[in-house]
Motif scaffolding. Structure first.
Motif, PDB file in Angstrom:
ATOM      1  N   THR A  89       0.838  -1.207   0.000  1.00 20.37           N
ATOM      2  CA  THR A  89       0.000   0.000   0.000  1.00 20.37           C
ATOM      3  C   THR A  89       0.868   1.252   0.000  1.00 20.37           C
ATOM      4  O   THR A  89       0.584   2.221  -0.714  1.00 20.37           O
ATOM      5  N   ALA A  90       1.940   1.213   0.789  1.00 21.65           N
ATOM      6  CA  ALA A  90       2.858   2.358   0.814  1.00 21.65           C
ATOM      7  C   ALA A  90       3.477   2.569  -0.565  1.00 21.65           C
ATOM      8  O   ALA A  90       3.597   3.708  -1.042  1.00 21.65           O
ATOM      9  N   ALA A  91       3.873   1.469  -1.214  1.00 14.28           N
ATOM     10  CA  ALA A  91       4.455   1.574  -2.554  1.00 14.28           C
ATOM     11  C   ALA A  91       3.443   2.114  -3.547  1.00 14.28           C
ATOM     12  O   ALA A  91       3.777   2.915  -4.427  1.00 14.28           O
ATOM     13  N   LEU A  92       2.204   1.687  -3.396  1.00 19.87           N
ATOM     14  CA  LEU A  92       1.142   2.126  -4.309  1.00 19.87           C
ATOM     15  C   LEU A  92       0.862   3.613  -4.150  1.00 19.87           C
ATOM     16  O   LEU A  92       0.719   4.349  -5.141  1.00 19.87           O
ATOM     17  N   LEU A  93       0.795   4.079  -2.915  1.00 19.34           N
ATOM     18  CA  LEU A  93       0.429   5.469  -2.652  1.00 19.34           C
ATOM     19  C   LEU A  93       1.564   6.441  -2.964  1.00 19.34           C
ATOM     20  O   LEU A  93       1.314   7.602  -3.298  1.00 19.34           O
ATOM     21  N   SER A  94       2.799   5.979  -2.855  1.00 19.22           N
ATOM     22  CA  SER A  94       3.937   6.881  -3.043  1.00 19.22           C
ATOM     23  C   SER A  94       4.733   6.588  -4.299  1.00 19.22           C
ATOM     24  O   SER A  94       5.750   7.248  -4.548  1.00 19.22           O
ATOM     25  N   ALA A  95       4.283   5.578  -5.089  1.00 18.65           N
ATOM     26  CA  ALA A  95       5.018   5.162  -6.293  1.00 18.65           C
ATOM     27  C   ALA A  95       6.470   4.846  -5.944  1.00 18.65           C
ATOM     28  O   ALA A  95       7.403   5.242  -6.650  1.00 18.65           O
ATOM     29  N   TYR A  98      -9.265   6.237  -0.346  1.00 25.54           N
ATOM     30  CA  TYR A  98      -9.940   4.938  -0.219  1.00 25.54           C
ATOM     31  C   TYR A  98      -8.913   3.822  -0.022  1.00 25.54           C
ATOM     32  O   TYR A  98      -9.085   2.939   0.823  1.00 25.54           O
ATOM     33  N   PHE A  99      -7.844   3.868  -0.804  1.00 26.56           N
ATOM     34  CA  PHE A  99      -6.856   2.799  -0.714  1.00 26.56           C
ATOM     35  C   PHE A  99      -6.007   2.908   0.550  1.00 26.56           C
ATOM     36  O   PHE A  99      -5.570   1.886   1.087  1.00 26.56           O
ATOM     37  N   ALA A 100      -5.796   4.117   1.028  1.00 25.13           N
ATOM     38  CA  ALA A 100      -5.115   4.262   2.315  1.00 25.13           C
ATOM     39  C   ALA A 100      -5.942   3.617   3.419  1.00 25.13           C
ATOM     40  O   ALA A 100      -5.407   2.890   4.279  1.00 25.13           O
ATOM     41  N   LEU A 150      -2.086 -11.707  -2.829  1.00 21.25           N
ATOM     42  CA  LEU A 150      -2.838 -10.485  -3.118  1.00 21.25           C
ATOM     43  C   LEU A 150      -2.003  -9.236  -2.821  1.00 21.25           C
ATOM     44  O   LEU A 150      -2.031  -8.260  -3.576  1.00 21.25           O
ATOM     45  N   ALA A 151      -1.249  -9.275  -1.734  1.00 23.02           N
ATOM     46  CA  ALA A 151      -0.321  -8.176  -1.448  1.00 23.02           C
ATOM     47  C   ALA A 151       0.717  -8.074  -2.556  1.00 23.02           C
ATOM     48  O   ALA A 151       1.108  -6.969  -2.968  1.00 23.02           O
ATOM     49  N   LEU A 152       1.155  -9.229  -3.050  1.00 23.84           N
ATOM     50  CA  LEU A 152       2.113  -9.254  -4.152  1.00 23.84           C
ATOM     51  C   LEU A 152       1.531  -8.605  -5.404  1.00 23.84           C
ATOM     52  O   LEU A 152       2.208  -7.843  -6.100  1.00 23.84           O
ATOM     53  N   HIS A 153       0.262  -8.882  -5.696  1.00 23.83           N
ATOM     54  CA  HIS A 153      -0.396  -8.277  -6.854  1.00 23.83           C
ATOM     55  C   HIS A 153      -0.385  -6.749  -6.756  1.00 23.83           C
ATOM     56  O   HIS A 153      -0.157  -6.048  -7.747  1.00 23.83           O
ATOM     57  N   VAL A 154      -0.666  -6.242  -5.556  1.00 25.23           N
ATOM     58  CA  VAL A 154      -0.671  -4.782  -5.362  1.00 25.23           C
ATOM     59  C   VAL A 154       0.718  -4.215  -5.647  1.00 25.23           C
ATOM     60  O   VAL A 154       0.871  -3.194  -6.334  1.00 25.23           O
ATOM     61  N   ALA A 155       1.743  -4.879  -5.115  1.00 26.88           N
ATOM     62  CA  ALA A 155       3.114  -4.410  -5.338  1.00 26.88           C
ATOM     63  C   ALA A 155       3.471  -4.422  -6.819  1.00 26.88           C
ATOM     64  O   ALA A 155       4.156  -3.516  -7.316  1.00 26.88           O
ATOM     65  N   LYS A 156       3.005  -5.431  -7.530  1.00 24.10           N
ATOM     66  CA  LYS A 156       3.320  -5.522  -8.961  1.00 24.10           C
ATOM     67  C   LYS A 156       2.637  -4.415  -9.762  1.00 24.10           C
ATOM     68  O   LYS A 156       3.201  -3.931 -10.755  1.00 24.10           O
ATOM     69  N   VAL A 157       1.450  -4.015  -9.347  1.00 27.68           N
ATOM     70  CA  VAL A 157       0.795  -2.887 -10.014  1.00 27.68           C
ATOM     71  C   VAL A 157       1.612  -1.617  -9.796  1.00 27.68           C
ATOM     72  O   VAL A 157       1.849  -0.836 -10.726  1.00 27.68           O
TER      73      VAL A 157
END
Length: 226
Positions: A31-37, A120-122, A96-103
């Motif tokens: 989630t941190a990677a997703l929110l901060s790229a 929402y994602f946070a 599923l966490a892995l999928h988020v990281a891959k996105v």
């Protein structure tokens, strides 16, 4: 003989709880990677996933060992068989966490999320991490009330997921199809993560009471492949 069995079963539940915590840590970092790229954090989640897989294998080996050495019957057999289901749930949570990281990695250096859905994602990420922790606590305590409380958290996750789709379906959405697909898939990943945590709670209830888990949650086998 029974003393040895109960000690080994307690150790196995402790290992499963640790696996739950690791899946929660993976989702927190994803989630941190997703929110901060953040590419480095996403890569860390992807590389760490092998550790979760190895530990899952250890848990299964210990469960098979209990079957072979302890000759369990009735409630003891039910507990060991349920352990294999718990391992499968935890493996899916990690995946599923892995999928988020891959996105997050695929969209780097761009942000995968438009600004209006980041909140929402946070919130979904924080809730997913809390649910992994609560599932770990239920496995450790083997307390039915602890296990059943996971359903309340799942209701909150479902509400966030539903609100997310109101944003996607709004006519003012102007981020294109690609972003819409990413947001849809990501929302689904968090929702399924929560569902697996709830299923772990159901497994704990089944171990303790002998009553089958609640079938109201959609079967994990219906989840998107990968």
């Amino acid at each position: 003989m029974r003393t040895a069995y109960y000690a080994q079963m307690a150790e196995l539940n402790t290992l499963l709880a640790r696996l739950c915590e690791l899946s929660g840590t993976a989702m927190e970092r994803s989630t941190a990677a997703l929110l901060s790229a953040d590419l480095a954090v996403a890569e860390q989640v992807i590389s760490d996933h092998e550790h979760i897989q190895r530990m899952s294998g250890v848990a299964e080996e210990r469960a098979f060992g209990l079957l072979a050495r302890q000759a369990p019957v009735a409630g003891d057999l039910r507990s060991i068989v349920t352990t294999f289901q718990v391992v499968a749930d935890i493996e899916r949570m990690g995946a599923l966490a892995l999928h988020v990281a891959k996105v997050a990695r695929r969209r780097h250096p761009m942000h995968a999320l438009p600004p209006e859905v980041e909140g929402y994602f946070a919130d979904m990420g924080a809730l997913a991490v809390a649910m992994a922790g609560n599932a770990a606590a239920a496995l450790t305590s083997q307390n039915v009330d602890d296990a059943r409380r996971l359903q309340v958290d799942d209701d909150a996750m479902d509400a966030l997921h539903e609100h997310l789709f109101t944003v996607l379906s709004d006519r003012t959405w102007d981020h294109g199809i690609g972003a819409g697909v990413d947001v849809t898939l990501l929302g689904r990943y968090y929702e399924r993560f929560a569902d697996h945590a709830v299923l772990i709670g159901h497994r704990v209830v089944f171990q303790a009471t002998g009553h089958p888990p609640d079938r109201s949650i959609e079967s994990p086998t219906q989840f998107l492949p990968g």
